[in-house]
Scaffold this motif. Structure first.
Motif, PDB file in Angstrom:
ATOM      1  N   PRO A 242      31.715  -5.755 -18.772  1.00 34.50           N
ATOM      2  CA  PRO A 242      30.785  -5.939 -17.664  1.00 34.50           C
ATOM      3  C   PRO A 242      29.545  -6.750 -18.023  1.00 34.50           C
ATOM      4  CG  PRO A 242      30.600  -3.727 -18.553  1.00 34.50           C
ATOM      5  CD  PRO A 242      31.747  -4.361 -19.254  1.00 34.50           C
ATOM      6  N   GLY A 243      29.388  -7.089 -19.293  1.00 28.45           N
ATOM      7  CA  GLY A 243      28.246  -7.904 -19.724  1.00 28.45           C
ATOM      8  C   GLY A 243      28.367  -8.194 -21.202  1.00 28.45           C
ATOM      9  N   ALA A 244      29.312  -9.062 -21.562  1.00 27.58           N
ATOM     10  CA  ALA A 244      29.718  -9.211 -22.966  1.00 27.58           C
ATOM     11  C   ALA A 244      28.691  -9.989 -23.780  1.00 27.58           C
ATOM     12  CB  ALA A 244      31.079  -9.894 -23.039  1.00 27.58           C
ATOM     13  N   GLY A 245      28.143  -9.345 -24.818  1.00 28.12           N
ATOM     14  CA  GLY A 245      27.211  -9.992 -25.718  1.00 28.12           C
ATOM     15  C   GLY A 245      27.935 -10.767 -26.811  1.00 28.12           C
ATOM     16  N   LEU A 246      27.370 -11.897 -27.203  1.00 27.06           N
ATOM     17  CA  LEU A 246      27.850 -12.689 -28.324  1.00 27.06           C
ATOM     18  C   LEU A 246      26.844 -12.548 -29.464  1.00 27.06           C
ATOM     19  CD1 LEU A 246      28.810 -15.895 -26.304  1.00 27.06           C
ATOM     20  CD2 LEU A 246      30.173 -13.817 -26.677  1.00 27.06           C
ATOM     21  N   SER A 247      27.289 -12.765 -30.682  1.00 32.05           N
ATOM     22  CA  SER A 247      26.433 -12.523 -31.838  1.00 32.05           C
ATOM     23  C   SER A 247      26.281 -13.764 -32.705  1.00 32.05           C
ATOM     24  CB  SER A 247      27.000 -11.385 -32.698  1.00 32.05           C
ATOM     25  OG  SER A 247      26.910 -10.155 -32.031  1.00 32.05           O
TER      26      SER A 247
END
Length: 361
Positions: A242-247
């Motif tokens: 629902p709100g994918a973070g990238l690193s």
């Protein structure tokens, strides 16, 4: 020794060494340096590659060339799913990717991308920047010699592309579907045959019939990937991201060899890429969805019976890792922060949006 014992003892041992050892003055590398960035993205993949390139370019520009980040896309130096090991081993200096690709290293990494029925992009930012998320990411990274930051966000992702309509949970039995992370494990618990394929390889797998369906990101990136050329059944909401973070993750020794000013630049570059990338996806998705519909794509929602089955399977997935200290603390912190953020967002923005749509329609 099992993996859980190894992780626990590694973390405790590292803390003990830091507490008892003699701390030397930091030695900062001098002169211009080139840092090699590897990514989990094929070159040019819409949005995700852009976030990696944005981070690299910002670091280079803000240090006035004292640091030059040389971006190697997936397959140019190492494979998409090899970037974690490449950076921990010192083969590369930093990676840009989705940390849920590395749950085999530690399942808690999933929380810094997304977990089933997890946080929206805003909720993730709230937790990460103001409610302990970044500190937990850093603690986890210390085990593997990494220094990590959020460095992008896709916003809410679609439920995916299917070769046929999904009418109930039984349709997932034996379904060959591409989905990484704990979302993929959730579909596996529903009977799907889940595969984790790098983004650059998904189109061919879907076109060849090796996959019956796939999720990727959302309308804009999916349209760019060309999935609408293969199938016309598209589910716009999914439980998995629902709100994918990238690193953006540095080899910790490399990061600590940078000057304090350079370290701060790297942190700022990651944070700026996070917000810029989220706006990029959200700005492009609406128009892309309209184009997909005009091209004959059937836009659908999963029936409630599927959502209910996903909820049961998601809880089973998330519970199976309970008992690991860091996993439990990350999960508890994440859930507590999500509950706190969601309450106010629903009461304020949620109510406003509903009234805006009613009054201004």
């Amino acid at each position: 020794m099992d993996r859980r014992s190894f992780l626990t003892k590694s973390a405790v041992g590292g803390a003990a060494a830091a507490a008892t050892g003699t701390l030397a003055a930091p030695a900062y590398a001098q002169g211009k340096r080139t840092l090699t960035m590897v990514t989990t993205w094929g070159r040019g993949l819409a949005g995700v590659h852009d976030a990696a390139q944005r981070s690299a370019d910002t670091i280079t520009a803000m240090t006035d060339g004292q640091l030059t980040v040389d971006l190697k896309a997936a397959g140019e130096l190492v494979g998409a799913f090899e970037v974690f090991d490449a950076v921990t081993a010192g083969q590369a200096d930093l990676y840009h990717g989705a940390d849920y690709y590395f749950i085999n290293q530690h399942p808690a990494y999933a929380y810094f991308t997304s977990v089933p029925f997890g946080m929206t992009a805003q909720e993730l930012a709230n937790w990460y920047y103001h409610d302990g998320g970044h500190e937990l990411h850093d603690e986890l990274g210390q085990i593997f010699g990494l220094k990590s930051f959020l460095g992008g966000n896709t916003g809410a992702q679609s439920g995916g592309w299917f070769s046929k309509e999904i009418t109930g949970p039984e349709d997932f039995q034996g379904l060959k579907f591409r989905m990484p992370g704990l979302g993929g494990e959730t579909l596996g618990n529903m009977g799907a045959s889940v595969q984790n394929i790098p983004g650059a390889e998904v189109y061919q797998a879907l076109a060849s019939g090796a996959l019956d369906g796939t999720e990727w990101i959302g309308p804009w990136a999916d349209e760019k990937a060309g999935f609408q050329e293969i199938t016309k059944f598209y589910y716009t909401a999914g439980m998995h991201e629902p709100g994918a973070g990238l690193s953006l993750a540095f080899n910790r020794d490399v990061f600590e060899s940078l000057t304090p000013a350079q370290q701060r630049v790297c942190e700022i570059a990651a944070g700026e890429a996070h917000q810029w990338n989220l706006a990029q996806f959200l700005m492009n998705n609406g128009a892309a969805l309209q184009r997909l519909q005009s091209g004959g794509v059937k836009v659908l929602e999963f029936p409630d019976s599927v959502w209910d089955a996903m909820g049961v399977a998601a809880k089973e997935t998330l519970d199976q890792y309970a008992g690991d200290d860091i996993y439990d603390r990350v999960r508890a912190s994440y859930n507590e922060s999500m509950a706190a953020s969601s309450g106010w967002i629903t009461e304020s923005e949620g109510t406003y949006r509903a009234q805006r749509d009613r009054v201004m329609s």
